[in-house]
Design an enzyme around this catalytic site. Sequence first.
Site, mmCIF file in Angstrom:
data_model
loop_
_atom_site.group_PDB
_atom_site.id
_atom_site.type_symbol
_atom_site.label_atom_id
_atom_site.label_comp_id
_atom_site.label_asym_id
_atom_site.label_seq_id
_atom_site.Cartn_x
_atom_site.Cartn_y
_atom_site.Cartn_z
ATOM 1 N N ALA A 27 0.827 -1.213 0.000
ATOM 2 C CA ALA A 27 0.000 0.000 0.000
ATOM 3 C C ALA A 27 0.860 1.262 0.000
ATOM 4 O O ALA A 27 0.724 2.130 -0.865
ATOM 5 C CB ALA A 27 -0.923 -0.016 1.213
ATOM 6 N N ASP A 29 10.486 -6.489 -2.639
ATOM 7 C CA ASP A 29 9.354 -7.016 -1.876
ATOM 8 C C ASP A 29 9.225 -8.484 -2.247
ATOM 9 O O ASP A 29 9.180 -8.820 -3.426
ATOM 10 C CB ASP A 29 8.066 -6.262 -2.226
ATOM 11 C CG ASP A 29 6.950 -6.529 -1.221
ATOM 12 O OD1 ASP A 29 6.769 -7.701 -0.835
ATOM 13 O OD2 ASP A 29 6.251 -5.572 -0.833
ATOM 14 N N ARG A 37 -6.485 -0.750 -1.932
ATOM 15 C CA ARG A 37 -5.656 0.416 -1.636
ATOM 16 C C ARG A 37 -4.301 0.395 -2.335
ATOM 17 O O ARG A 37 -3.622 1.400 -2.361
ATOM 18 C CB ARG A 37 -5.455 0.529 -0.119
ATOM 19 C CG ARG A 37 -4.710 -0.638 0.459
ATOM 20 C CD ARG A 37 -4.899 -0.808 1.955
ATOM 21 N NE ARG A 37 -4.152 -1.961 2.453
ATOM 22 C CZ ARG A 37 -4.549 -3.213 2.323
ATOM 23 N NH1 ARG A 37 -5.675 -3.491 1.706
ATOM 24 N NH2 ARG A 37 -3.825 -4.207 2.792
ATOM 25 N N LYS A 69 4.725 -8.332 -6.304
ATOM 26 C CA LYS A 69 4.324 -6.941 -6.095
ATOM 27 C C LYS A 69 5.337 -5.955 -6.678
ATOM 28 O O LYS A 69 4.966 -4.980 -7.332
ATOM 29 C CB LYS A 69 4.149 -6.669 -4.597
ATOM 30 C CG LYS A 69 2.883 -7.237 -3.994
ATOM 31 C CD LYS A 69 2.722 -6.793 -2.540
ATOM 32 C CE LYS A 69 1.388 -7.271 -1.975
ATOM 33 N NZ LYS A 69 1.197 -6.834 -0.578
ATOM 34 N N ASP A 74 5.393 -3.293 6.725
ATOM 35 C CA ASP A 74 4.192 -3.492 7.532
ATOM 36 C C ASP A 74 4.474 -4.266 8.820
ATOM 37 O O ASP A 74 3.562 -4.777 9.453
ATOM 38 C CB ASP A 74 3.120 -4.234 6.714
ATOM 39 C CG ASP A 74 3.584 -5.618 6.276
ATOM 40 O OD1 ASP A 74 4.727 -5.994 6.591
ATOM 41 O OD2 ASP A 74 2.791 -6.326 5.625
ATOM 42 N N ASN A 75 5.766 -4.376 9.206
ATOM 43 C CA ASN A 75 6.064 -5.075 10.461
ATOM 44 C C ASN A 75 7.307 -4.478 11.123
ATOM 45 O O ASN A 75 8.197 -3.950 10.454
ATOM 46 C CB ASN A 75 6.250 -6.579 10.223
ATOM 47 C CG ASN A 75 7.485 -6.898 9.418
ATOM 48 O OD1 ASN A 75 8.556 -7.100 9.980
ATOM 49 N ND2 ASN A 75 7.356 -6.928 8.091
ATOM 50 N N CYS A 82 -4.769 -19.703 30.003
ATOM 51 C CA CYS A 82 -5.918 -20.281 30.702
ATOM 52 C C CYS A 82 -7.196 -19.508 30.371
ATOM 53 O O CYS A 82 -8.286 -20.078 30.309
ATOM 54 C CB CYS A 82 -5.678 -20.315 32.205
ATOM 55 S SG CYS A 82 -5.646 -18.679 32.980
#
Length: 912
Positions: free
Chosen positions: A333, A359, A370, A383, A431-432, A487
């Site tokens: 994007a 990429d 987008r 990409k 994006d990370n 838990c």
Amino acid sequence: SKSKTEKKPQKDEQAVVFTDITLEKAVEFDDYCHNHQPPIAFIKSEVRGLFGSVFCDFGPEFTVLDVDGEEPHTGIVASISNDNPALVSCVDDERLEFQDGDLVVFSEVHGMTELNDGKPRKVKNARPYSFFLEEDTSSFGTYVRGGIVTQVKPPKVLKFKPLKEAMKEPGEFLMSDFSKFDRPPLLHLAFQALDKFRNELGRFPVAGSTDDVQRLVDLAISINETLGDGKLEEIDKKLLQHFASGSRAVLNPMAAMFGGIVGQEVVKACSGKFHPLYQFFYFDSVESLPVEPLEPGDLKPENTRYDAQISVFGSKLQNKLEQAKIFMVGSGALGCEFLKNLALMGISCSQNGKLTVTDDDVIEKSNLSRQFLFRDWNIGQPKSTVAATAAMAINPKLHVEALQNRASPETENVFNDAFWENLDAVVNALDNVTARMYIDSRCVYFQKPLLESGTLGAKCNAQMVIPHLTENYGASRDPPEKQAPMCTVHSFPHNIDHCLTWARSEFEGLLEKTPTEVNGFLSNPSVYVAAARTAGDAQARDQLERVIECLHGDKCETFQDCITWARLKFEDYFSNRVKQLTYTFPEDSMTSSGAPFWSAPKRFPRPLEFSSTDPSQLNFILAASILRAETFGIPIPDWAKTRNKVAAEAVDKVIVPEFQPKQGVKIVTDEKATSISSASVDDAGVIEELITKLEQISKTLPPGFHMNPIQFEKDDDTNFHMDVIAGFANMRARNYSIPEVDKLKAKFIAGRIIPAIATATAMATGLVCLELYKVLAGGHKVEDYRNTFANLAIPLFSIAEPVPPKTIKHKDLSWTVWDRWTVTGNITLRELLEWLKEKGLNAYSISCGTSLLYNSMFPRHKERLDRKVADVAREVAKMEVPSYRRHLDVVVACEDDDDNDVDIPLVSVYFR
């Protein structure tokens, strides 16, 4: 719309946008829109060089249905006092996000049931885990237990002034940069002066013309004299000079930024979602201009597509842009927007320039909303390649190389020293956080500017990382997201997120993990068995049990077998396990401290009773059966894909055994537990029994048998994956009386979808490209750069100077994270220690990579002191320095003469 059109907005139009219109015409059109029934939202925006404006008029009364787009805040009640005002305390599971004045409603309150009437009540004195309620509860029932408190977001009505009135009385301007607090009133005046200039002369001011600048200044002064109480005491003529000179130009980064802002305002006008811009916003980026003054000759047009940009920045900077060597990491994007911007700006658009974009991802259907350089027919293609090709269609001179490598330590042979040293700047489109941290570390190492940005829904940010001027990206980190205890997810969920986290985990365990483990055994039984014996722990035991169950007890050969499996799973998950849990911990159970076991945030569950007439239950059974059949390669009958009578009869055929709760079952209640595996007294002995059983079962399998693991794919609406996950989650939610969600919301949460919108992406990249002008021009100080956080929903723009890097001082030396010390020569460890000693530093440890080359505490390490650093690194760290690299890096731990640790820069030893 442009000023050339005289067409009035049509009666069925909800919003109109004008980007090039005289003030007189704008007032005429706005008056029509404002008084129309229903009102038509009027948006006027201009971009003039490095200056821009937006005006919004959504009518006499405009209702905002959701002011910020955020999910309503909630809390789990722990106690409520009988008092005036009442004190509401919540469990300390999560901090409350309520603010004074918020309205809240209560549900599921036991005892003080008067609060369950759905009436909104006002919060005051909000604290992290409690608040007071503007309510007299002294006559209410006594609080017993339970309760959920939820924020109510009432609609907000805004009354807009028409443009004619707002021009005279603009009210408060929406601020963006508080270092320019006095700028909006001046720009309000400047845009009026420019409108008058154009009306009188029929043209824009000529770039670099002192006469035109003076004329615009005179017009601004004369308008200012008519403003009465709103008159400005001082007019910044230097700013008006920049405004006039570049006013003809519409710069790409400014268009991207304002396109994002205006695009979001159109969505607000049509949907009532998010708070409109109220009513004027002015912005400038004069800091983007070159540091050295521009001569009129530098601004003359050259009959190229970049003439508008040249009229603002001059031809010298344009040449620098075209020859720039840029590395862009990511082409999703943000990457698509950046590629479009860079192509239109002329960056790397010469044979001497080069844009490298990488990429490793391929295009998916969900990207198309987008990532606008991609089309339907590009799905499945790389990409970077598709985006680069599309960008070259925008500007054929773009010199771009598209790669499919992930930028990581494993690809440093591709992105080697020579590659990094040749760069002018790096643009992140990631994006990370992990990838961002790696690129940041490379930029710090090679002293390269990094332009960082990111988006989250309507929010965006831009951060400049400039060598020696600013802190690096890794200098400040967001706290990690809070994870629900195991838990809670497995036995005590109290919101739908817990149910969906559990559902995704069960999906992957049943349909991907276990079939993969089965194939691992079948492909090489001896290796698999040896690994289980070597591990010899509860995890290996559990894995063997799963494989045996899948190939023996749960093995499916027909589709009816798959239905039986799914029906019994339903009974196990949503009835038997709940019965066992409530048998082990009855509703009146007490903890060892004497408190009720089932107190908030725990919710007491109820078992479900299956009925094939319940559409959601039947749909879950059929979807799970279909995916189970896929893992075994069993044909799926057509009737299974529709909830018809045949399907219901097939499910009702299944015989479900009666459940009897067991004594002494261990259920994890420790919130710190990270695994639900329980250790056996003799795991090794049990594992041997399981291996023997598995080897016997394998002899009964047909030749070539294998399973088909299913990887979760959220974007295919026909694959039944989300049907199973939503079914899992909603059935569990029913157990615990948690509100259910539809498949779309389930997809959003279980698919871990990060909300993204094109408007925020456009704004983020526009802001970054305004900074890129500064980076490539060079010579700018830290106060010229800008970091930005924006939220288009509110809207909020927060622009500030970057933070300088932390400086460390030692004697007469000082350094920052950007510094790297270099030692030339093939030196020994002893010589390195002496080199540091001369700086007043006592080195006690030297490491390379993850290996320790020297530590003063280890006597044997002293034998290495007279060996070359490079030789010790080769032997101990197994460090083979590539032929293209002339040095190796070592991390040295030092103390000063007072035994205080001193954090010194990385030391590079140039041994070649």
